[in-house]
Design an enzyme around this catalytic site. Structure first.
Site, PDB file in Angstrom:
ATOM      1  N   TYR A 194       0.842  -1.209   0.000  1.00  0.00           N
ATOM      2  CA  TYR A 194       0.000   0.000   0.000  1.00  0.00           C
ATOM      3  C   TYR A 194       0.876   1.258   0.000  1.00  0.00           C
ATOM      4  O   TYR A 194       0.639   2.193  -0.775  1.00  0.00           O
ATOM      5  CB  TYR A 194      -0.932  -0.024   1.220  1.00  0.00           C
ATOM      6  CG  TYR A 194      -1.617   1.299   1.479  1.00  0.00           C
ATOM      7  CD1 TYR A 194      -2.708   1.693   0.708  1.00  0.00           C
ATOM      8  CD2 TYR A 194      -1.161   2.163   2.470  1.00  0.00           C
ATOM      9  CE1 TYR A 194      -3.321   2.914   0.925  1.00  0.00           C
ATOM     10  CE2 TYR A 194      -1.773   3.383   2.695  1.00  0.00           C
ATOM     11  CZ  TYR A 194      -2.850   3.751   1.919  1.00  0.00           C
ATOM     12  OH  TYR A 194      -3.454   4.971   2.136  1.00  0.00           O
TER      13      TYR A 194
HETATM   14  N1  LIG Z   1      -7.287   2.942   6.677  1.00  0.00           N
HETATM   15  C1  LIG Z   1      -6.336   3.719   7.140  1.00  0.00           C
HETATM   16  O1  LIG Z   1      -5.881   3.598   8.278  1.00  0.00           O
HETATM   17  C2  LIG Z   1      -5.783   4.825   6.260  1.00  0.00           C
HETATM   18  C3  LIG Z   1      -4.765   5.608   6.732  1.00  0.00           C
HETATM   19  C4  LIG Z   1      -4.300   6.659   5.959  1.00  0.00           C
HETATM   20  C5  LIG Z   1      -4.870   6.888   4.719  1.00  0.00           C
HETATM   21  N2  LIG Z   1      -5.871   6.110   4.259  1.00  0.00           N
HETATM   22  C6  LIG Z   1      -6.459   6.362   2.949  1.00  0.00           C
HETATM   23  O2  LIG Z   1      -7.790   6.775   3.075  1.00  0.00           O
HETATM   24  C7  LIG Z   1      -8.519   6.246   1.971  1.00  0.00           C
HETATM   25  C8  LIG Z   1     -10.011   6.300   2.247  1.00  0.00           C
HETATM   26  O3  LIG Z   1     -10.300   5.482   3.362  1.00  0.00           O
HETATM   27  P1  LIG Z   1     -11.803   4.983   3.611  1.00  0.00           P
HETATM   28  O4  LIG Z   1     -11.781   4.252   4.881  1.00  0.00           O
HETATM   29  O5  LIG Z   1     -12.751   6.121   3.379  1.00  0.00           O
HETATM   30  O6  LIG Z   1     -11.946   3.943   2.394  1.00  0.00           O
HETATM   31  P2  LIG Z   1     -13.243   3.151   1.963  1.00  0.00           P
HETATM   32  O7  LIG Z   1     -14.360   3.348   2.925  1.00  0.00           O
HETATM   33  O8  LIG Z   1     -12.807   1.772   1.612  1.00  0.00           O
HETATM   34  O9  LIG Z   1     -13.688   3.911   0.606  1.00  0.00           O
HETATM   35  C9  LIG Z   1     -12.997   3.701  -0.593  1.00  0.00           C
HETATM   36  C10 LIG Z   1     -13.748   4.384  -1.719  1.00  0.00           C
HETATM   37  O10 LIG Z   1     -13.050   4.116  -2.952  1.00  0.00           O
HETATM   38  C11 LIG Z   1     -14.005   3.646  -3.913  1.00  0.00           C
HETATM   39  N3  LIG Z   1     -13.325   2.791  -4.874  1.00  0.00           N
HETATM   40  C12 LIG Z   1     -12.614   1.664  -4.634  1.00  0.00           C
HETATM   41  N4  LIG Z   1     -12.164   1.134  -5.794  1.00  0.00           N
HETATM   42  C13 LIG Z   1     -12.592   1.973  -6.796  1.00  0.00           C
HETATM   43  C14 LIG Z   1     -12.470   1.962  -8.207  1.00  0.00           C
HETATM   44  N5  LIG Z   1     -11.810   1.005  -8.865  1.00  0.00           N
HETATM   45  N6  LIG Z   1     -13.044   2.968  -8.902  1.00  0.00           N
HETATM   46  C15 LIG Z   1     -13.725   3.946  -8.264  1.00  0.00           C
HETATM   47  N7  LIG Z   1     -13.876   4.014  -6.926  1.00  0.00           N
HETATM   48  C16 LIG Z   1     -13.324   3.019  -6.195  1.00  0.00           C
HETATM   49  C17 LIG Z   1     -15.047   2.916  -3.084  1.00  0.00           C
HETATM   50  O11 LIG Z   1     -16.305   2.810  -3.741  1.00  0.00           O
HETATM   51  P3  LIG Z   1     -16.719   1.546  -4.664  1.00  0.00           P
HETATM   52  O12 LIG Z   1     -16.240   0.302  -3.979  1.00  0.00           O
HETATM   53  O13 LIG Z   1     -18.210   1.664  -4.789  1.00  0.00           O
HETATM   54  O14 LIG Z   1     -16.050   1.803  -5.973  1.00  0.00           O
HETATM   55  C18 LIG Z   1     -15.179   3.885  -1.913  1.00  0.00           C
HETATM   56  O15 LIG Z   1     -15.991   4.976  -2.290  1.00  0.00           O
HETATM   57  C19 LIG Z   1      -7.926   4.842   1.851  1.00  0.00           C
HETATM   58  O16 LIG Z   1      -8.174   4.295   0.573  1.00  0.00           O
HETATM   59  C20 LIG Z   1      -6.460   5.111   2.070  1.00  0.00           C
HETATM   60  O17 LIG Z   1      -5.795   5.430   0.847  1.00  0.00           O
HETATM   61  C21 LIG Z   1      -6.342   5.074   5.006  1.00  0.00           C
END
Ligand SMILES: NC(=O)c1ccc[n+]([C@@H]2O[C@H](COP(=O)([O-])OP(=O)(O)OC[C@H]3O[C@@H](n4cnc5c(N)ncnc54)[C@H](OP(=O)(O)O)[C@@H]3O)[C@@H](O)[C@H]2O)c1
Length: 213
Positions: free
Chosen positions: A128
């Site tokens: 990641y």
């Molecule tokens: N988890 C952590 O501790 C952490 C820490 C630092 C940063 N982050 C970052 O924060 C981001 C957001 O976190 P979150 O918890 O809000 O993630 P999440 O709830 O999994 O949301 C991910 C979003 O991306 C969309 N998505 C995934 N694959 C896609 C594709 N191929 N095309 C278009 N849309 C797509 C999903 O919708 P669909 O599935 O409907 O497409 C959903 O809207 C993470 O992805 C990561 O990069 C996370």
């Protein structure tokens, strides 16, 4: 008031971000593969977006917006095509659509691989980190977008504090509502353009922390 496009508009961060952006009077277009999961609020238009699609298609969805947020991610399942190349495509699409402002949700030390082994939470997600490293690098070095990159630590579903500390630190979590508030607050903060901002939980009100950058 701005019209913004949120890539990954149905996710956990996006849901909080949409509430904040709408409360600030903005219009939101929210893109995801399953747009029906987008929070329903006045001024929010869900659209179908798949980051596997081509740049021209993504650019057509961006038409007429003032800024792009990238808060999509594959939870480790599709790192190359979503977190890395998917992000790059949205940058290329922003250029094609004539949009300059681009706000990226990244991750702590994404641009500093030498730090990854120092933090167990990062050492466990090297693939990641690599995906985010390439996406952030492309944004900084290969575009002329007015970018801001926000790099939080591990996201939690705890209640937000509306307080942060910017810069490097040892804290390893950030409540999602605080990350969303920072993302919303940087939209029109010109002093955040071309900056990479690492965020920790802290004791400075978010607006004050942004003003001091
Ligand atoms: N988890 C952590 O501790 C952490 C820490 C630092 C940063 N982050 C970052 O924060 C981001 C957001 O976190 P979150 O918890 O809000 O993630 P999440 O709830 O999994 O949301 C991910 C979003 O991306 C969309 N998505 C995934 N694959 C896609 C594709 N191929 N095309 C278009 N849309 C797509 C999903 O919708 P669909 O599935 O409907 O497409 C959903 O809207 C993470 O992805 C990561 O990069 C996370």
């Amino acid at each position: 008031m701005s019209k913004v496009f949120i890539v990954g508009g149905s996710g956990r961060v996006a849901t909080e971000l949409i509430k904040d952006l709408v409360a600030d009077g903005n219009q939101v277009v929210a893109g995801a593969r399953h747009p029906e999961k987008t929070i329903e609020l006045p001024g929010v238009t869900p659209v179908k977006l798949d980051l596997h699609g081509d740049v021209a298609k993504i650019a057509s969805l961006f038409a007429g917006v003032d800024a792009i947020y990238f808060v999509a991610g594959s939870r480790g399942k599709d790192l190359l095509q979503t977190d890395a190349m998917g992000a790059v495509k949205t940058m290329q699409a922003a250029k094609r659509a004539g949009i300059k402002r681009y706000i990226m949700l990244s991750s702590m030390y994404a641009l500093q691989p030498e730090k990854w082994a120092d933090y167990p939470a990062l050492a466990a997600i090297t693939d990641y980190n690599i995906a985010k490293f390439f996406a952030d690098n492309y944004l900084v070095n290969d575009t002329d977008l007015d970018y801001t990159i926000i790099q939080p630590a591990t996201l939690t579903e705890e209640e937000g504090t509306s307080k942060v500390t910017f810069g490097e630190g040892n804290d390893s979590t950030n409540p999602i509502p605080d990350v969303a508030k920072v993302l919303a607050a940087v939209l029109n903060a010109k002093n955040t353009i071309c900056k990479v901002i690492m965020m920790q939980s802290g004791d400075t009100a978010i607006d004050d922390a942004i003003t001091k950058l």
